[in-house]
Write a protein that holds these residues in place. Structure first.
Motif, PDB file in Angstrom:
ATOM      1  N   LYS A  70       0.846  -1.191   0.000  1.00  9.28           N
ATOM      2  CA  LYS A  70       0.000   0.000   0.000  1.00  9.28           C
ATOM      3  C   LYS A  70       0.882   1.242   0.000  1.00  9.28           C
ATOM      4  N   PRO A  71       0.774   2.106  -1.001  1.00 11.71           N
ATOM      5  CA  PRO A  71       1.662   3.272  -1.073  1.00 11.71           C
ATOM      6  C   PRO A  71       1.477   4.192   0.120  1.00 11.71           C
ATOM      7  N   VAL A  72       2.563   4.820   0.548  1.00 15.74           N
ATOM      8  CA  VAL A  72       2.462   5.804   1.610  1.00 15.74           C
ATOM      9  C   VAL A  72       1.516   6.916   1.149  1.00 15.74           C
ATOM     10  N   THR A  73       0.661   7.363   2.047  1.00 12.74           N
ATOM     11  CA  THR A  73      -0.295   8.420   1.693  1.00 12.74           C
ATOM     12  C   THR A  73       0.293   9.788   2.005  1.00 12.74           C
ATOM     13  N   ALA A  74      -0.339  10.815   1.464  1.00  7.58           N
ATOM     14  CA  ALA A  74       0.120  12.182   1.725  1.00  7.58           C
ATOM     15  C   ALA A  74       0.036  12.510   3.210  1.00  7.58           C
ATOM     16  N   ALA A  75      -1.030  12.028   3.890  1.00 12.56           N
ATOM     17  CA  ALA A  75      -1.189  12.305   5.318  1.00 12.56           C
ATOM     18  C   ALA A  75      -0.103  11.600   6.125  1.00 12.56           C
ATOM     19  N   GLU A  76       0.183  10.333   5.776  1.00 14.27           N
ATOM     20  CA  GLU A  76       1.241   9.595   6.473  1.00 14.27           C
ATOM     21  C   GLU A  76       2.592  10.278   6.251  1.00 14.27           C
ATOM     22  N   ALA A  77       2.838  10.696   5.016  1.00 14.25           N
ATOM     23  CA  ALA A  77       4.105  11.359   4.701  1.00 14.25           C
ATOM     24  C   ALA A  77       4.236  12.686   5.449  1.00 14.25           C
ATOM     25  N   ALA A  78       3.130  13.390   5.613  1.00 18.00           N
ATOM     26  CA  ALA A  78       3.170  14.662   6.338  1.00 18.00           C
ATOM     27  C   ALA A  78       3.581  14.444   7.789  1.00 18.00           C
ATOM     28  N   SER A  79       3.082  13.372   8.401  1.00 13.20           N
ATOM     29  CA  SER A  79       3.465  13.059   9.785  1.00 13.20           C
ATOM     30  C   SER A  79       4.941  12.676   9.866  1.00 13.20           C
ATOM     31  N   LEU A  80       5.426  11.925   8.878  1.00  7.52           N
ATOM     32  CA  LEU A  80       6.844  11.565   8.853  1.00  7.52           C
ATOM     33  C   LEU A  80       7.707  12.814   8.644  1.00  7.52           C
ATOM     34  N   ALA A  81       7.264  13.702   7.772  1.00  8.55           N
ATOM     35  CA  ALA A  81       8.006  14.938   7.521  1.00  8.55           C
ATOM     36  C   ALA A  81       8.064  15.804   8.776  1.00  8.55           C
ATOM     37  N   ASP A  82       6.967  15.797   9.528  1.00  6.30           N
ATOM     38  CA  ASP A  82       6.924  16.540  10.788  1.00  6.30           C
ATOM     39  C   ASP A  82       8.009  16.031  11.737  1.00  6.30           C
ATOM     40  N   MET A  83       8.166  14.725  11.815  1.00  8.16           N
ATOM     41  CA  MET A  83       9.156  14.146  12.733  1.00  8.16           C
ATOM     42  C   MET A  83      10.578  14.335  12.187  1.00  8.16           C
ATOM     43  N   MET A  84      10.757  14.279  10.870  1.00  7.05           N
ATOM     44  CA  MET A  84      12.084  14.536  10.300  1.00  7.05           C
ATOM     45  C   MET A  84      12.500  15.989  10.522  1.00  7.05           C
ATOM     46  N   ARG A  85      11.533  16.882  10.496  1.00  5.90           N
ATOM     47  CA  ARG A  85      11.844  18.286  10.772  1.00  5.90           C
ATOM     48  C   ARG A  85      12.264  18.457  12.230  1.00  5.90           C
ATOM     49  N   ALA A  86      11.638  17.670  13.136  1.00  9.85           N
ATOM     50  CA  ALA A  86      11.984  17.751  14.558  1.00  9.85           C
ATOM     51  C   ALA A  86      13.419  17.306  14.809  1.00  9.85           C
ATOM     52  N   VAL A  87      13.961  16.426  13.980  1.00  4.87           N
ATOM     53  CA  VAL A  87      15.364  16.010  14.115  1.00  4.87           C
ATOM     54  C   VAL A  87      16.281  17.226  13.978  1.00  4.87           C
ATOM     55  N   VAL A  88      15.866  18.190  13.152  1.00  4.24           N
ATOM     56  CA  VAL A  88      16.671  19.404  12.930  1.00  4.24           C
ATOM     57  C   VAL A  88      16.363  20.478  13.975  1.00  4.24           C
ATOM     58  N   THR A  89      15.082  20.632  14.325  1.00  6.82           N
ATOM     59  CA  THR A  89      14.705  21.735  15.231  1.00  6.82           C
ATOM     60  C   THR A  89      14.951  21.413  16.694  1.00  6.82           C
ATOM     61  N   SER A  90      14.864  20.110  17.072  1.00 11.23           N
ATOM     62  CA  SER A  90      15.046  19.782  18.493  1.00 11.23           C
ATOM     63  C   SER A  90      15.903  18.547  18.721  1.00 11.23           C
ATOM     64  N   GLY A  91      16.304  17.867  17.652  1.00 13.82           N
ATOM     65  CA  GLY A  91      17.100  16.659  17.789  1.00 13.82           C
ATOM     66  C   GLY A  91      18.574  16.913  17.544  1.00 13.82           C
ATOM     67  N   HIS A  92      19.326  15.827  17.219  1.00 13.62           N
ATOM     68  CA  HIS A  92      20.775  15.977  17.133  1.00 13.62           C
ATOM     69  C   HIS A  92      21.277  16.282  15.719  1.00 13.62           C
ATOM     70  N   ALA A  93      20.393  16.786  14.826  1.00 23.12           N
ATOM     71  CA  ALA A  93      20.843  17.286  13.525  1.00 23.12           C
ATOM     72  C   ALA A  93      20.567  18.783  13.439  1.00 23.12           C
ATOM     73  N   ASP A  94      20.676  19.464  14.592  1.00 18.27           N
ATOM     74  CA  ASP A  94      20.394  20.900  14.612  1.00 18.27           C
ATOM     75  C   ASP A  94      21.371  21.706  13.764  1.00 18.27           C
ATOM     76  N   PHE A  95      22.533  21.106  13.437  1.00 22.41           N
ATOM     77  CA  PHE A  95      23.517  21.798  12.596  1.00 22.41           C
ATOM     78  C   PHE A  95      22.979  22.056  11.190  1.00 22.41           C
ATOM     79  N   LEU A  96      21.876  21.393  10.809  1.00 25.76           N
ATOM     80  CA  LEU A  96      21.293  21.603   9.483  1.00 25.76           C
ATOM     81  C   LEU A  96      20.328  22.785   9.457  1.00 25.76           C
ATOM     82  N   ALA A  97      20.077  23.376  10.597  1.00 24.14           N
ATOM     83  CA  ALA A  97      19.124  24.493  10.653  1.00 24.14           C
ATOM     84  C   ALA A  97      19.615  25.700   9.864  1.00 24.14           C
ATOM     85  N   SER A  98      20.927  25.820   9.690  1.00 26.12           N
ATOM     86  CA  SER A  98      21.476  26.994   9.005  1.00 26.12           C
ATOM     87  C   SER A  98      21.550  26.825   7.488  1.00 26.12           C
TER      88      SER A  98
END
Length: 659
Positions: A568-596
């Protein structure tokens, strides 16, 4: 039975046998002789054929001389319908030769004669080729087209003919002088082994040019003056199909060189001595398309002509018996972006272990860069590598967890350690204590809590993991890629510690850097990405079969075969939730060096996967990111932590790509 009756039957048999002999007009013997002749000519050996007017050995020598120029080709020869007239017969011999990409067919008429009760073939050179004279043999000439280019995005020429010089010793210029001294000097100047090159020059003929090295004209530091200062040394200009630099996408594109004896033998007549052909990568896979087909002529010429006489014959016209026109190759169109590919090469230039950077455009699946670092030693780590992905696989875990009712805000338990069937799992060194205990899935993902994801193993089956992976475009075949690749493998069954290891991208879970970029790209697209590298994989050269439109590398013995198609292909809603968590890796996780990184917000996931039996174990370092319509995976085989090793490489790539 009485004696009189037996005698009658015997007489009947005798009379019947006599009548059969009387009816035999010799046809069967003539037909046998014709078949033997056809078979012998097809084998290019008529030493066993009885000839009228020619010794069998002499006839065999003549045949071999006539057809020598066609070696190693052999004809198929079939005897047609025989016409018999008393003690003579005629039979057509139908010849068919495979010459280059064409087929040369013709028919000759063989004469047979019966003498002393045996059928013989009447010798004539026209048995071999129509109209051939006693003093003639066959000659051939060929015209080879230039190899077609390999193109990149926007029609950029990735591989095209570029100026070079062949640097070597011309022994004819040395006359009788000892070549050893000049050969050694030239070898030292151009950086090749002096002993080996001197031996090669000394062993060559008195008029030979012995190349020491081929140098690109652009940027060469060895000058014509330095070369000319050495007796007998020359720099001969030429052009060769080359990429912009020696290392540019070398593992993906492959190389071009003179065909080896093995390649010629395997080509089925398509390659001849002196032809150029592809080795490795796209150059080998699409060799027929890029090479085109040589034009070839077969002609009759007087035996023993000098080179000057042959040239005069060529100038004045010659009796051409067969001709196959030259057909140019077709350029191979790819999606590689020259700027991004070179940027990826530059980013990896100083990385010691095997490494890779893969960048693709999620919206189309176009592979923009696929670089393997110098530590890969020529192997295509970017497309063919098979490695445990570590925590970047938590993207797959999270999708499976969403499908079981969780959201990024759902609570999960993240203890410092967790034991499964006697095996203890722990979080990476430096994991923040503030993100232990009951935390949101988003927080566990951002800081990559191993124990939280392993704790979910009771609610996420191995089959669900496999399904989620294929939903994101990995662990499946890649029919649109047009190149050999490994898109990953995820076992559909695993229990206990094996299943627990799968939850953190270890065990038998394997991805390539390409697969990792596809996984991240599917999040950015909101649907599975189908990667594409070659845009015209079916535009095969005329007369050659179409190349495969996307073979996959054979998985290692520990890797299950990829699925034929995604779940079953990933849906847009599922992908949006995954994107939200990938963004958190940069904003609050240990890839904050990518914020710049300038431009669109970056979403990322780091990964570290243990391998080998060292204590402490070595680790693969991963990081994937999405940045607008760009998905990138960076991998270092023996690289410590993903955030600290692959992370800075990713930041350098994204920052420069955005510039």
């Amino acid at each position: 039975m009485g004696k009189i009756q037996k005698l009658s039957l015997a007489l009947v048999g005798l009379v019947l046998g006599a009548s059969l002999v009387a009816c035999d007009d010799g046809r069967s013997g003539a037909q046998d002789a014709a078949k033997q002749l056809a078979s012998a000519v097809a084998a290019l050996d008529v030493g066993s054929v009885a000839f009228d007017g020619k010794d069998s050995g002499q006839a065999n020598d003549r045949l071999k001389a006539v057809f020598k120029a066609l070696d190693p080709a052999k004809p198929t020869v079939a005897a047609g319908e025989l016409k018999l007239e008393k003690d003579t017969a005629t039979v057509p011999l139908d010849y068919s030769w495979k010459i280059g990409a064409g087929e040369w067919k013709y028919t000759v008429s063989a004469q047979l004669k019966k003498a002393d009760g045996k059928w013989q073939t009447v010798w004539s050179p026209e048995l071999l080729v129509p109209g051939l004279a006693d003093t003639e043999v066959l000659g051939t000439s060929s015209d080879t087209p230039q190899r077609a280019d390999i193109l990149g995005a926007g029609g950029a020429k990735l591989v095209t003919y570029r100026p070079v010089v062949h640097v070597g010793i011309d022994k004819a210029q040395l006359e009788a002088a000892d070549p050893a001294g000049p050969a050694g000097k030239l070898a030292r100047l151009v950086g090749v082994d002096p002993a080996a090159y001197t031996k090669q020059v000394t062993a060559s003929g008195p008029a030979a040019f012995v190349a020491a090295i081929t140098l690109r004209q652009a940027g060469r530091t060895i000058t014509d003056e330095q070369i000319a200062a050495i007796p007998g040394a020359r720099a001969i200009p030429d052009t060769l199909p080359l990429a912009p630099t020696r290392g540019f996408a070398r593992a993906v594109l492959g190389t071009v060189g003179e065909a080896s004896a093995e390649q010629i033998e395997k080509s089925g007549g398509a390659l001849r001595a002196g032809d150029t052909t592809g080795t490795g990568g796209l150059q080998q896979q699409y060799d027929a398309q890029l090479r085109g087909t040589s034009g070839i002529q077969v002609f009759a010429q007087t035996e023993g002509l000098s080179a000057e006489q042959r040239q005069e014959l060529l100038n004045n016209g010659r009796r051409v018996l067969f001709q196959e026109p030259m057909k140019p190759g077709t350029a191979l169109k790819t999606t590689l972006d020259p700027r991004l590919q070179q940027l990826a090469e530059d980013v990896l230039a100083d990385v010691g272990p095997a490494s890779a950077v893969v960048a693709l455009r999620p919206s189309s699946g176009a592979v923009l860069a696929a670089a393997s670092g110098p530590g890969s030693n020529g192997y295509d780590t970017a497309l063919l590598g098979q490695y445990a992905p570590g925590s970047i696989f938590k993207i797959v875990d999270s999708l499976a967890m969403f499908r079981n009712g969780m959201t990024p805000d759902s609570k999960v338990d993240c203890p410092p350690t967790l034991t499964v069937d006697g095996r203890t799992f722990k979080n990476a060194e430096g994991y923040p204590a503030s993100s232990l205990g009951s935390v949101t899935l988003r927080d566990a993902f951002a800081h990559s809590c191993n124990t939280a994801f392993i704790n979910a193993r009771g609610k996420v089956s191995q089959a669900q993991l496999e399904s989620a992976a294929t939903s994101l475009g990995v662990a499946v075949e890649a029919p649109s890629l047009g190149a050999a690749a490994f898109l990953g493998s995820v076992p559909g069954e695993a229990e206990g510690t094996e299943h627990a290891a799968s939850m953190i991208g270890q065990g038998k879970v394997l991805l390539s850097p390409l697969a990792a970029a596809v996984m991240a790209g599917s999040v950015a697209k909101g649907a599975p990405v189908s990667p594409q590298l070659v845009l015209n994989p079916n535009a095969a050269a005329a007369g050659s079969p179409a190349p495969s439109a996307g073979p996959t590398a054979a998985p290692s013995s520990s890797a299950p075969a990829p699925a034929k198609s995604s779940g079953k292909p990933v849906t847009a809603a599922e992908a949006a939730s995954l994107a939200d968590m990938m963004r958190a890796v940069v904003t609050s996780g240990h890839a904050d060096f990518l914020a710049s990184v300038p431009g669109a917000p970056v979403g990322a996931k780091t990964g570290t996967a243990e391998f080998g039996k060292d204590n402490p174990p070595k680790t693969h370092a991963w990081i994937v990111a999405v940045h607008g319509d760009l998905a990138v995976a960076v991998f270092v085989e023996d690289g410590g932590l993903g955030a600290t090793t692959s992370g800075p490489l990713l930041k350098e790539f994204l920052t420069s790509a955005a510039g």
